[in-house]
Design an enzyme around this catalytic site. Sequence first.
Site, PDB file in Angstrom:
ATOM      1  N   ARG A  93       3.251  -0.019  -5.193  1.00 34.99           N
ATOM      2  CA  ARG A  93       3.114  -0.653  -3.878  1.00 34.99           C
ATOM      3  C   ARG A  93       1.800  -1.417  -3.721  1.00 34.99           C
ATOM      4  O   ARG A  93       1.592  -2.119  -2.736  1.00 34.99           O
ATOM      5  CB  ARG A  93       3.200   0.400  -2.774  1.00 34.99           C
ATOM      6  CG  ARG A  93       4.465   1.196  -2.793  1.00 34.99           C
ATOM      7  CD  ARG A  93       4.426   2.266  -1.739  1.00 34.99           C
ATOM      8  NE  ARG A  93       4.605   1.704  -0.421  1.00 34.99           N
ATOM      9  CZ  ARG A  93       5.771   1.522   0.167  1.00 34.99           C
ATOM     10  NH1 ARG A  93       6.878   1.880  -0.453  1.00 34.99           N
ATOM     11  NH2 ARG A  93       5.846   1.010   1.366  1.00 34.99           N
ATOM     12  N   TRP A 116      -2.899  -2.550  -1.471  1.00 37.98           N
ATOM     13  CA  TRP A 116      -2.606  -3.964  -1.746  1.00 37.98           C
ATOM     14  C   TRP A 116      -3.347  -4.718  -0.649  1.00 37.98           C
ATOM     15  O   TRP A 116      -3.018  -4.595   0.528  1.00 37.98           O
ATOM     16  CB  TRP A 116      -1.106  -4.232  -1.681  1.00 37.98           C
ATOM     17  CG  TRP A 116      -0.747  -5.611  -2.137  1.00 37.98           C
ATOM     18  CD1 TRP A 116      -0.524  -6.014  -3.424  1.00 37.98           C
ATOM     19  CD2 TRP A 116      -0.567  -6.770  -1.310  1.00 37.98           C
ATOM     20  NE1 TRP A 116      -0.222  -7.355  -3.445  1.00 37.98           N
ATOM     21  CE2 TRP A 116      -0.244  -7.849  -2.168  1.00 37.98           C
ATOM     22  CE3 TRP A 116      -0.654  -7.016   0.053  1.00 37.98           C
ATOM     23  CZ2 TRP A 116       0.000  -9.138  -1.701  1.00 37.98           C
ATOM     24  CZ3 TRP A 116      -0.415  -8.299   0.521  1.00 37.98           C
ATOM     25  CH2 TRP A 116      -0.097  -9.347  -0.360  1.00 37.98           C
ATOM     26  N   CYS A 131       0.844  -1.199   0.000  1.00 38.56           N
ATOM     27  CA  CYS A 131       0.000   0.000   0.000  1.00 38.56           C
ATOM     28  C   CYS A 131       0.886   1.258   0.000  1.00 38.56           C
ATOM     29  O   CYS A 131       1.972   1.263   0.573  1.00 38.56           O
ATOM     30  CB  CYS A 131      -0.930   0.135   1.210  1.00 38.56           C
ATOM     31  SG  CYS A 131      -2.015  -1.259   1.469  1.00 38.56           S
ATOM     32  N   GLU A 139       6.407 -14.217 -12.618  1.00 37.14           N
ATOM     33  CA  GLU A 139       5.744 -13.009 -12.128  1.00 37.14           C
ATOM     34  C   GLU A 139       5.226 -12.124 -13.252  1.00 37.14           C
ATOM     35  O   GLU A 139       4.270 -11.373 -13.046  1.00 37.14           O
ATOM     36  CB  GLU A 139       6.607 -12.226 -11.138  1.00 37.14           C
ATOM     37  CG  GLU A 139       7.837 -11.572 -11.671  1.00 37.14           C
ATOM     38  CD  GLU A 139       8.621 -10.824 -10.584  1.00 37.14           C
ATOM     39  OE1 GLU A 139       8.043 -10.331  -9.621  1.00 37.14           O
ATOM     40  OE2 GLU A 139       9.862 -10.737 -10.724  1.00 37.14           O
ATOM     41  N   GLU A 197      16.461 -16.971 -11.128  1.00 37.56           N
ATOM     42  CA  GLU A 197      15.962 -15.613 -11.356  1.00 37.56           C
ATOM     43  C   GLU A 197      15.173 -15.549 -12.682  1.00 37.56           C
ATOM     44  O   GLU A 197      14.131 -14.894 -12.764  1.00 37.56           O
ATOM     45  CB  GLU A 197      17.136 -14.621 -11.356  1.00 37.56           C
ATOM     46  CG  GLU A 197      16.846 -13.210 -11.826  1.00 37.56           C
ATOM     47  CD  GLU A 197      15.815 -12.458 -10.989  1.00 37.56           C
ATOM     48  OE1 GLU A 197      15.349 -12.981  -9.974  1.00 37.56           O
ATOM     49  OE2 GLU A 197      15.446 -11.343 -11.426  1.00 37.56           O
ATOM     50  N   HIS A 251      17.351 -36.251 -10.969  1.00 43.48           N
ATOM     51  CA  HIS A 251      16.787 -36.564  -9.658  1.00 43.48           C
ATOM     52  C   HIS A 251      15.300 -36.215  -9.585  1.00 43.48           C
ATOM     53  O   HIS A 251      14.769 -36.014  -8.493  1.00 43.48           O
ATOM     54  CB  HIS A 251      17.589 -35.842  -8.569  1.00 43.48           C
ATOM     55  CG  HIS A 251      19.035 -36.223  -8.583  1.00 43.48           C
ATOM     56  ND1 HIS A 251      19.496 -37.420  -8.096  1.00 43.48           N
ATOM     57  CD2 HIS A 251      20.116 -35.589  -9.117  1.00 43.48           C
ATOM     58  CE1 HIS A 251      20.807 -37.497  -8.282  1.00 43.48           C
ATOM     59  NE2 HIS A 251      21.198 -36.395  -8.912  1.00 43.48           N
ATOM     60  N   LYS A 271      11.237 -14.403 -13.112  1.00 41.30           N
ATOM     61  CA  LYS A 271      10.788 -13.336 -14.004  1.00 41.30           C
ATOM     62  C   LYS A 271       9.620 -13.832 -14.864  1.00 41.30           C
ATOM     63  O   LYS A 271       8.647 -13.131 -15.074  1.00 41.30           O
ATOM     64  CB  LYS A 271      11.935 -12.839 -14.902  1.00 41.30           C
ATOM     65  CG  LYS A 271      12.948 -12.000 -14.185  1.00 41.30           C
ATOM     66  CD  LYS A 271      12.466 -10.592 -13.932  1.00 41.30           C
ATOM     67  CE  LYS A 271      12.708  -9.971 -12.611  1.00 41.30           C
ATOM     68  NZ  LYS A 271      12.831 -10.485 -11.364  1.00 41.30           N
TER      69      LYS A 271
END
Length: 628
Positions: free
Chosen positions: A27, A74, A2, A508, A501, A524, A505
């Site tokens: 935010r 948020w 927020c 998201e 990373e 594995h 990306k």
Amino acid sequence: MCGIVGYLGPLNPKDVIVGGLKKLEYRGYDSAGVAILDGGLVKRVRAEGKLRNLEAKLAHESFDGHLGIGHTRWATHGVPSERNAHPHQVGGVSLVHNGIIENYLEIKEALLKRGANITSDTDSELVAHLVAEQVKIQKDLLKAVQVVLKELRGAFSILVIWDQQPDRLVAFKDGPPLVIGLGEKQTFVVSDVQAALNYTKKFMYLEDREIALVQGTGVQVFSSAGAPLQKPVVELNWNADQVEKKGYSHYMLKEIYEQPHAVSSAMAPHIDATNQTVRLSKVGFGGAGVTHLESLDAAKDWEQTQKIFASVNRVTIVACGTSYYAGLVGKYLIEALAKIPVEVDVASEFRYRKPVLLKDTLVITVSQSGETADTLAAIRLAKENGLQTLSICNVRNSSIDREAHGHLYMNSGPEVGVASTKAFVSTLAIFNLVATAFGQARGQLSLGQAREQVQALLAVPSQMEVVLAYDKYFADAAEDFKSFKGFLYMGRGVSYPIALEGALKLKELAYLHAEGYAAGEMKHGPLALIDERMAIVMVAPSDDLFEKTVSNLEEAKARGGKIISIGTGENERLKSISERYLGIPKAHWSTNPLLEVVPLQLMAFHLADSLGHDVDQPRNLAKSVTVE
Ligand code: M6R
């Protein structure tokens, strides 16, 4: 999360507050609202969804007062809706809140018993009720807040106004940031300096459980017990225009293109040009405090930093998300160059798993915002246990920066896109420098070897420009991604965190399922996932592990997996196995990660954009995670 903005001054509060909220929309963007004085009363306007919905409503509204508060949300308690949007109003009290009130159930029960009419599902409205009850008793907003603050537990930053005292605004916090901007006869209270940079560069940072009274043209700050406090004023060197898109379609794209500059700015203060070696500048371990770093004696400070690097026996790096992956790269670098054991921990686990904290450990936190709640808690835990702490932050004077003993800065400039990009590469540059300094301080790196590290790092900005020039190829590659049902990102050694990373990306931004794996782990388990609809994104630079990585690729290909590989230069071997091959310039093993990540960022960006997603503000996320 927020964003909150408060304003008292001669300008039109609607414009100032909405302008500020635009800068804070990163935010949270579930709803937005303002409460502004008009005709002696406080008029509230709220809208569900992004700020543009509020702007549309406000287009027909005018206000004659000079005091107001605003909020972009948020959601934590209560779904995103107008009913749950801030500001919350109870009687003549209007309030905005960022964070979580942990004892809200208890407060709610008590309020209901006292007959309160609760109209939203939020914890925030309850605080408005408490203040409204208290102003009736205390007849003063500041006194009312002093009483209410004692009742609140959790993480919060709050602004409140009362129509019976239309010349004042009260701000208080415990956890999430609140910064007071001091302008010419006007005052701003904001979650992040970006919201007030158009008007002032002078800021005062509120600490936990302090209360600020903004009245007339002045600000007074009090302790929770009511004692007046003298607060330092910090002058910032960020510009408002650094927060603009400057002709790019998205903040994220602009920030990706700013990466060569970000890397240069991160390393510039710490490179001794004469010797071409590392000399970390004004880290401040000696205890000067973050506001006095500039006045330190550089030579003495460097001596102090080297002493600490030489005396500790282990390093623990703590961070979240992309900053955590940067920390993993840091581990590979520090262990290889300084031969000292390094642990890396996700801050939300570190703070609760009762870690064994040995006194000879240096704890390094990484945080772009400097406000991530879990990372902040981690640094506090380390300090409580008597450990030395070093923060790597982008936002100077942020909460984590203020808490740490030592300070290093990413110097990336404001990062607005929710997906972190330039702060990541700046952090990798800083870790290269820290690892080199550590290696030298511990006698593990000769001057010649340290120079080699520095030269490798100095080459990065121009190597990155070369990678960026191939953006069109990355956009084409991103088109291929549309035909896959899932993605395995893989790498070995220092390229393994880059695979993690890259997968983050894609998740998201494009909302597609992607996993990052150490390439050696394929057998594995993950091999079972592979078929012709599974893409393998392999980060395979020409380093010591190249042959092993290629074997992993062959195994995936033999099982029908489609390969997108990133390698060094014109690598015919990788080309022959891969559906798509993307070459990056030949670099040192320790700087390869800074180049490898760029195609991964750009592919995720282009894919998300072509799928019509809001790249700068991905769904459900917020840039600054100030609640745990
Ligand atoms: O501000 P911080 O670096 O502490 O933030 C940590 C994470 O929240 C952040 O890196 C997050 O994972 C980004 N959205 C990643 O792009």
